[in-house]
Design a protein around this motif. Structure first.
Motif, PDB file in Angstrom:
ATOM      1  N   ARG A   1      26.747   5.216  32.121  1.00  0.00           N
ATOM      2  CA  ARG A   1      28.081   4.635  31.968  1.00  0.00           C
ATOM      3  C   ARG A   1      28.841   5.220  30.790  1.00  0.00           C
ATOM      4  O   ARG A   1      30.068   5.274  30.805  1.00  0.00           O
ATOM      5  CB  ARG A   1      27.964   3.119  31.793  1.00  0.00           C
ATOM      6  CG  ARG A   1      27.633   2.396  33.083  1.00  0.00           C
ATOM      7  CD  ARG A   1      27.833   0.913  32.904  1.00  0.00           C
ATOM      8  NE  ARG A   1      27.369   0.178  34.063  1.00  0.00           N
ATOM      9  CZ  ARG A   1      26.382  -0.704  34.025  1.00  0.00           C
ATOM     10  NH1 ARG A   1      25.758  -0.945  32.903  1.00  0.00           N
ATOM     11  NH2 ARG A   1      26.035  -1.351  35.118  1.00  0.00           N
ATOM     12  N   ARG A   2      28.110   5.660  29.741  1.00  0.00           N
ATOM     13  CA  ARG A   2      28.860   6.208  28.602  1.00  0.00           C
ATOM     14  C   ARG A   2      29.465   7.559  28.952  1.00  0.00           C
ATOM     15  O   ARG A   2      30.348   8.036  28.265  1.00  0.00           O
ATOM     16  CB  ARG A   2      27.984   6.270  27.355  1.00  0.00           C
ATOM     17  CG  ARG A   2      26.803   7.192  27.438  1.00  0.00           C
ATOM     18  CD  ARG A   2      26.004   7.173  26.152  1.00  0.00           C
ATOM     19  NE  ARG A   2      25.135   5.999  26.061  1.00  0.00           N
ATOM     20  CZ  ARG A   2      24.058   5.956  25.285  1.00  0.00           C
ATOM     21  NH1 ARG A   2      23.759   6.959  24.513  1.00  0.00           N
ATOM     22  NH2 ARG A   2      23.307   4.879  25.245  1.00  0.00           N
TER      23      ARG A   2
ATOM     24  N   LEU B   1      34.802   0.295  18.417  1.00  0.00           N
ATOM     25  CA  LEU B   1      33.568  -0.484  18.609  1.00  0.00           C
ATOM     26  C   LEU B   1      32.484   0.274  19.394  1.00  0.00           C
ATOM     27  O   LEU B   1      31.383   0.490  18.891  1.00  0.00           O
ATOM     28  CB  LEU B   1      33.892  -1.809  19.302  1.00  0.00           C
ATOM     29  CG  LEU B   1      32.653  -2.660  19.588  1.00  0.00           C
ATOM     30  CD1 LEU B   1      32.059  -3.169  18.299  1.00  0.00           C
ATOM     31  CD2 LEU B   1      32.995  -3.819  20.501  1.00  0.00           C
ATOM     32  N   ALA B   2      32.819   0.679  20.630  1.00  0.00           N
ATOM     33  CA  ALA B   2      31.785   1.301  21.468  1.00  0.00           C
ATOM     34  C   ALA B   2      31.336   2.641  20.889  1.00  0.00           C
ATOM     35  O   ALA B   2      30.171   3.011  21.009  1.00  0.00           O
ATOM     36  CB  ALA B   2      32.299   1.488  22.885  1.00  0.00           C
TER      37      ALA B   2
ATOM     38  N   MET C   1      34.931   7.622  24.338  1.00  0.00           N
ATOM     39  CA  MET C   1      33.499   7.853  24.548  1.00  0.00           C
ATOM     40  C   MET C   1      33.216   9.284  25.014  1.00  0.00           C
ATOM     41  O   MET C   1      32.075   9.594  25.347  1.00  0.00           O
ATOM     42  CB  MET C   1      32.956   6.865  25.580  1.00  0.00           C
ATOM     43  CG  MET C   1      33.119   5.409  25.205  1.00  0.00           C
ATOM     44  SD  MET C   1      32.248   5.008  23.702  1.00  0.00           S
ATOM     45  CE  MET C   1      30.568   5.117  24.276  1.00  0.00           C
TER      46      MET C   1
ATOM     47  N   ARG D   1      40.664   3.945  25.078  1.00  0.00           N
ATOM     48  CA  ARG D   1      39.350   3.381  24.770  1.00  0.00           C
ATOM     49  C   ARG D   1      38.259   4.068  25.597  1.00  0.00           C
ATOM     50  O   ARG D   1      37.183   4.387  25.081  1.00  0.00           O
ATOM     51  CB  ARG D   1      39.357   1.875  25.062  1.00  0.00           C
ATOM     52  CG  ARG D   1      38.049   1.204  24.765  1.00  0.00           C
ATOM     53  CD  ARG D   1      38.097  -0.277  25.015  1.00  0.00           C
ATOM     54  NE  ARG D   1      38.228  -0.571  26.437  1.00  0.00           N
ATOM     55  CZ  ARG D   1      38.239  -1.793  26.940  1.00  0.00           C
ATOM     56  NH1 ARG D   1      38.164  -2.839  26.124  1.00  0.00           N
ATOM     57  NH2 ARG D   1      38.354  -2.009  28.223  1.00  0.00           N
ATOM     58  N   ALA D   2      38.560   4.296  26.878  1.00  0.00           N
ATOM     59  CA  ALA D   2      37.576   4.972  27.724  1.00  0.00           C
ATOM     60  C   ALA D   2      37.388   6.422  27.268  1.00  0.00           C
ATOM     61  O   ALA D   2      36.266   6.921  27.211  1.00  0.00           O
ATOM     62  CB  ALA D   2      38.021   4.913  29.176  1.00  0.00           C
TER      63      ALA D   2
ATOM     64  N   ASN E   1      23.062   2.313  31.416  1.00  0.00           N
ATOM     65  CA  ASN E   1      23.921   2.357  30.233  1.00  0.00           C
ATOM     66  C   ASN E   1      24.173   3.786  29.779  1.00  0.00           C
ATOM     67  O   ASN E   1      25.232   4.114  29.269  1.00  0.00           O
ATOM     68  CB  ASN E   1      23.296   1.553  29.099  1.00  0.00           C
ATOM     69  CG  ASN E   1      23.132   0.102  29.478  1.00  0.00           C
ATOM     70  OD1 ASN E   1      24.057  -0.489  30.016  1.00  0.00           O
ATOM     71  ND2 ASN E   1      21.971  -0.452  29.236  1.00  0.00           N
TER      72      ASN E   1
ATOM     73  N   SER F   1      31.110  -0.785  31.005  1.00  0.00           N
ATOM     74  CA  SER F   1      31.635   0.509  31.422  1.00  0.00           C
ATOM     75  C   SER F   1      31.711   1.473  30.242  1.00  0.00           C
ATOM     76  O   SER F   1      31.808   2.675  30.417  1.00  0.00           O
ATOM     77  CB  SER F   1      33.005   0.352  32.067  1.00  0.00           C
ATOM     78  OG  SER F   1      33.990   0.185  31.081  1.00  0.00           O
ATOM     79  N   LEU F   2      31.667   0.907  29.018  1.00  0.00           N
ATOM     80  CA  LEU F   2      31.662   1.771  27.835  1.00  0.00           C
ATOM     81  C   LEU F   2      30.240   2.139  27.430  1.00  0.00           C
ATOM     82  O   LEU F   2      30.033   2.789  26.415  1.00  0.00           O
ATOM     83  CB  LEU F   2      32.355   1.069  26.672  1.00  0.00           C
ATOM     84  CG  LEU F   2      33.867   0.894  26.836  1.00  0.00           C
ATOM     85  CD1 LEU F   2      34.402  -0.077  25.809  1.00  0.00           C
ATOM     86  CD2 LEU F   2      34.575   2.225  26.707  1.00  0.00           C
ATOM     87  N   GLY F   3      29.272   1.681  28.220  1.00  0.00           N
ATOM     88  CA  GLY F   3      27.891   2.048  27.951  1.00  0.00           C
ATOM     89  C   GLY F   3      27.121   1.051  27.105  1.00  0.00           C
ATOM     90  O   GLY F   3      26.004   1.327  26.689  1.00  0.00           O
ATOM     91  N   MET F   4      27.725  -0.114  26.829  1.00  0.00           N
ATOM     92  CA  MET F   4      26.999  -1.101  26.020  1.00  0.00           C
ATOM     93  C   MET F   4      25.925  -1.777  26.863  1.00  0.00           C
ATOM     94  O   MET F   4      26.104  -1.997  28.058  1.00  0.00           O
ATOM     95  CB  MET F   4      27.964  -2.181  25.520  1.00  0.00           C
ATOM     96  CG  MET F   4      28.895  -1.703  24.442  1.00  0.00           C
ATOM     97  SD  MET F   4      29.732  -3.123  23.714  1.00  0.00           S
ATOM     98  CE  MET F   4      31.273  -2.390  23.289  1.00  0.00           C
TER      99      MET F   4
ATOM    100  N   VAL G   1      28.801   1.501  18.332  1.00  0.00           N
ATOM    101  CA  VAL G   1      27.628   0.798  18.857  1.00  0.00           C
ATOM    102  C   VAL G   1      26.840   1.685  19.815  1.00  0.00           C
ATOM    103  O   VAL G   1      25.610   1.707  19.778  1.00  0.00           O
ATOM    104  CB  VAL G   1      28.081  -0.502  19.569  1.00  0.00           C
ATOM    105  CG1 VAL G   1      26.911  -1.156  20.270  1.00  0.00           C
ATOM    106  CG2 VAL G   1      28.695  -1.450  18.566  1.00  0.00           C
ATOM    107  N   VAL G   2      27.550   2.401  20.682  1.00  0.00           N
ATOM    108  CA  VAL G   2      26.869   3.167  21.725  1.00  0.00           C
ATOM    109  C   VAL G   2      26.614   4.603  21.290  1.00  0.00           C
ATOM    110  O   VAL G   2      25.510   5.114  21.411  1.00  0.00           O
ATOM    111  CB  VAL G   2      27.695   3.134  23.023  1.00  0.00           C
ATOM    112  CG1 VAL G   2      27.001   3.943  24.109  1.00  0.00           C
ATOM    113  CG2 VAL G   2      27.902   1.707  23.480  1.00  0.00           C
TER     114      VAL G   2
ATOM    115  N   LYS H   1      26.861   5.710  18.221  1.00  0.00           N
ATOM    116  CA  LYS H   1      26.327   5.723  16.846  1.00  0.00           C
ATOM    117  C   LYS H   1      27.123   6.644  15.927  1.00  0.00           C
ATOM    118  O   LYS H   1      26.554   7.339  15.086  1.00  0.00           O
ATOM    119  CB  LYS H   1      24.848   6.159  16.823  1.00  0.00           C
ATOM    120  CG  LYS H   1      23.972   5.447  17.814  1.00  0.00           C
ATOM    121  CD  LYS H   1      23.642   4.038  17.376  1.00  0.00           C
ATOM    122  CE  LYS H   1      22.790   3.308  18.395  1.00  0.00           C
ATOM    123  NZ  LYS H   1      23.065   1.894  18.457  1.00  0.00           N
TER     124      LYS H   1
END
Lengths: 319, 244
Positions: free
Chosen positions: B80-81, B104-105, B157, B153-154, B77, A225-228, B108-109, B111
């Motif tokens: 979802r971000r 983290l996200a 993003m 956390r959500a 993906n 859900s975080l896009g990973m 990773v997502v 960048k």
């Protein structure tokens, strides 16, 4: 205080039982007319090797020069060529201008050498280590294939796991060594490591699969859900948690691997077990050597347990 | 913003076919707060999970910012971000500290650099009121705190839409308020939100629109005033009688 006293009694009882068993064994071995020669064992760990220097031809000592512990002896042989020998000073057996005959002993050099038991221990250690690493990689791949979406990979990995778990390791070692070793021309050490790694890999795969499946589905969903991507979620979220949960069974598997590595002695790899057997053929100290070999294996596995326990404590901070 | 057209989701298990979501069509506009309510098993959670592709649709279409989720070539993906989700069970990453959960996200997502991500994370943590817990592991937080971390956390993003799947259902009663407060603040800031909840008070106070679902169907939709005072449908009236 009360519980301490009660426990103290039980500790004493444990000690008594152990001492009793030891005494029983001692009495029993006394009856079979076996002479214990523990003093013969240490030399198979390390020994003081004597390298005797002898002259190859007839000749004459022309010079002896002593510098501390080493002495240099110069000999002129019958072809008028000079040769120097370095020996330990206290082993000097010739004097200056002495005539020597071929094969005469000039002196010796002593040095410490690794005995067969220590060498075998080292071979067991590194074979197990390399096989563990390869086994872990194979197991990780296979475990991921087992839960993956690709049908062929899933079926192949299942077949691999079932075949390996369904046949004895000893037979696998023979097959890898005699069949694959001959067909693919690999040497015995490589064959032994391969057999152990393939064997461990199948069990590691099942441990890893169970570990991944024990992580709640919500973790993967949260990551997605975080896009990973699935791979990112696996690497950052699922595998670290699965690794923590699978550490105890993985430790058990690698401890088993150290013990199972004793089977590679059947394809003439001089590991700890084979070294033990070789020492016994020259000493006949059967009982002592097998006890020592068992103790050495136990030292290896116990140290691994300690390392794993330490890692587990480190990882427990998030509990 | 989000448009669903004749959305259907069917589960097949043990020879039974369950129509969890059965032909839901609606349009959620930017900045709108939509609350989905209905009895348990009515398919409201499944509907929500379809909106960010956690459930694969059986048929129908979901357009998010004009992109069709059901299209084969759509990169889920990437969608979802832009769509944040908050779960009933929080689903924080237990092996990471609070701040690592948020960072983290982003790294990773999105960048982002560590410094940027941490700055953003700290700002959000103080926004949800738990700045002082950033080095704790989630297990040491209360349920309400965990859920607020999950919201942060959500948000980290920078999503365009936030989905809430019964965010207060797993909480002790005294912690429900703190989570709802954060959600109300989000709504006031103009975030587009789809909320599945049993908190009727929240629905009445915050929602722009209420969707009432039963047996996978969208039975009634309307403003909270309309829905809570004069629902047209018999099933909605019955439901309200039981919960209010």
């Amino acid at each position: 205080m009360n519980s301490f006293r009660k426990d103290w009694c039980w500790h004493l009882l444990t000690a008594l039982v152990l001492v009793g068993m030891g005494y029983g064994l001692w009495v029993a071995t006394g009856k079979v007319d076996y002479t214990w020669r523990w003093n013969r064992v240490p030399q198979y760990f390390v020994y003081h090797n004597e390298d005797a220097k002898r002259v190859p031809y007839d000749g004459r000592v022309v010079e002896i020069e002593t510098a501390g512990d080493t002495t240099t002896v110069t000999v002129r042989d019958r072809f008028d060529e000079e040769e120097t020998y370095r020996i330990d000073s206290d082993t000097l057996r010739v004097s200056e201008n002495e005539d020597l005959f071929a094969g005469d002993h000039i002196g010796s050099v002593f040095n410490w050498q690794v005995g067969p038991l220590l060498h075998g221990l080292w071979v067991t250690l590194w074979i197990s280590f390399v096989a563990s690493i390869i086994g872990l990689v194979i197991g990780l791949m296979t475990g991921l294939c087992r839960i993956g979406r690709n049908v062929t990979l899933r079926q192949l990995s299942t077949l691999y796991v079932e075949l390996i778990r369904g046949t004895p390791l000893l037979v696998q070692i023979f097959i890898v060594y005699f069949f694959f070793g001959t067909v693919l021309n690999i040497d015995r050490i490589a064959a032994g490591i391969c057999a152990l790694a393939i064997f461990a890999g199948a069990y590691v795969a099942e441990i890893i699969r169970a570990g991944i499946q024990s992580i709640p589905r919500g973790q993967m969903e949260a990551a997605k859900s975080l896009g990973m991507t699935t791979t990112q979620a696996m690497v950052h979220i699922i595998l670290p948690q699965a690794f923590k949960r699978t550490l105890p069974p993985l430790a058990g598997q690698f401890i088993s691997l150290i013990k199972d590595s004793s089977l590679v002695s059947v394809i003439a790899i001089t590991d700890l077990t084979k070294s033990g057997r070789e020492v016994i053929t020259s000493t006949f100290a059967t009982f002592e050597i097998w006890f020592v070999v068992a103790l050495l294996y136990f030292l290896l596995t116990a140290s691994l347990s300690q390392v794993i326990a330490w890692v587990e404590r480190r990882l427990a901070i998030s509990d | 913003m989000i448009k669903t057209i004749d959305l259907k989701k069917t589960f097949i298990g043990r020879g039974q076919t369950v129509h969890a979501v059965d032909g839901v069509s609606t349009h959620i506009k930017p900045g709108e707060v939509v609350v989905v309510i209905g009895p348990s098993g009515s398919g409201k959670s499944t509907y929500l999970r379809c909106l960010n592709g956690l459930e694969e649709l059986t048929s129908g279409h979901i357009y998010i910012d004009g992109v069709d989720l059901a299209h084969r070539k759509t990169d889920l993906n990437k969608i979802r971000r832009e769509v944040g989700m908050v779960f009933q069970q929080f689903n924080l990453f237990p092996h990471k500290t609070v701040i690592e959960n948020l960072v983290l996200a982003q790294k990773v997502v999105r960048k982002r650099s560590t410094a940027d991500a941490e700055k953003k994370a700290r700002a959000l943590l103080s926004k949800v009121g738990i700045a002082e817990k950033e080095q704790e592991y989630p297990i040491r937080l209360s349920g309400g705190q965990q859920q607020r971390v999950a919201i942060a956390r959500a948000l980290a993003m920078d999503p365009k839409v936030m989905l809430f799947d019964e965010p207060t259902s797993a909480l002790d009663p005294e912690m429900v308020g703190e989570v709802l407060e954060v959600m109300k603040q989000l709504a006031r800031e103009g975030m587009t939100m789809v909320v599945v909840t049993h908190e009727m008070g929240f629905a009445r106070e915050v929602a722009d629109r209420v969707l009432f679902m039963d047996h996978g169907k969208l039975v009634e939709e309307g403003t909270p005033e309309h829905f809570f005072t004069a629902p047209r449908e018999e099933r909605a009236r019955l439901f309200l009688k039981q919960v209010l």
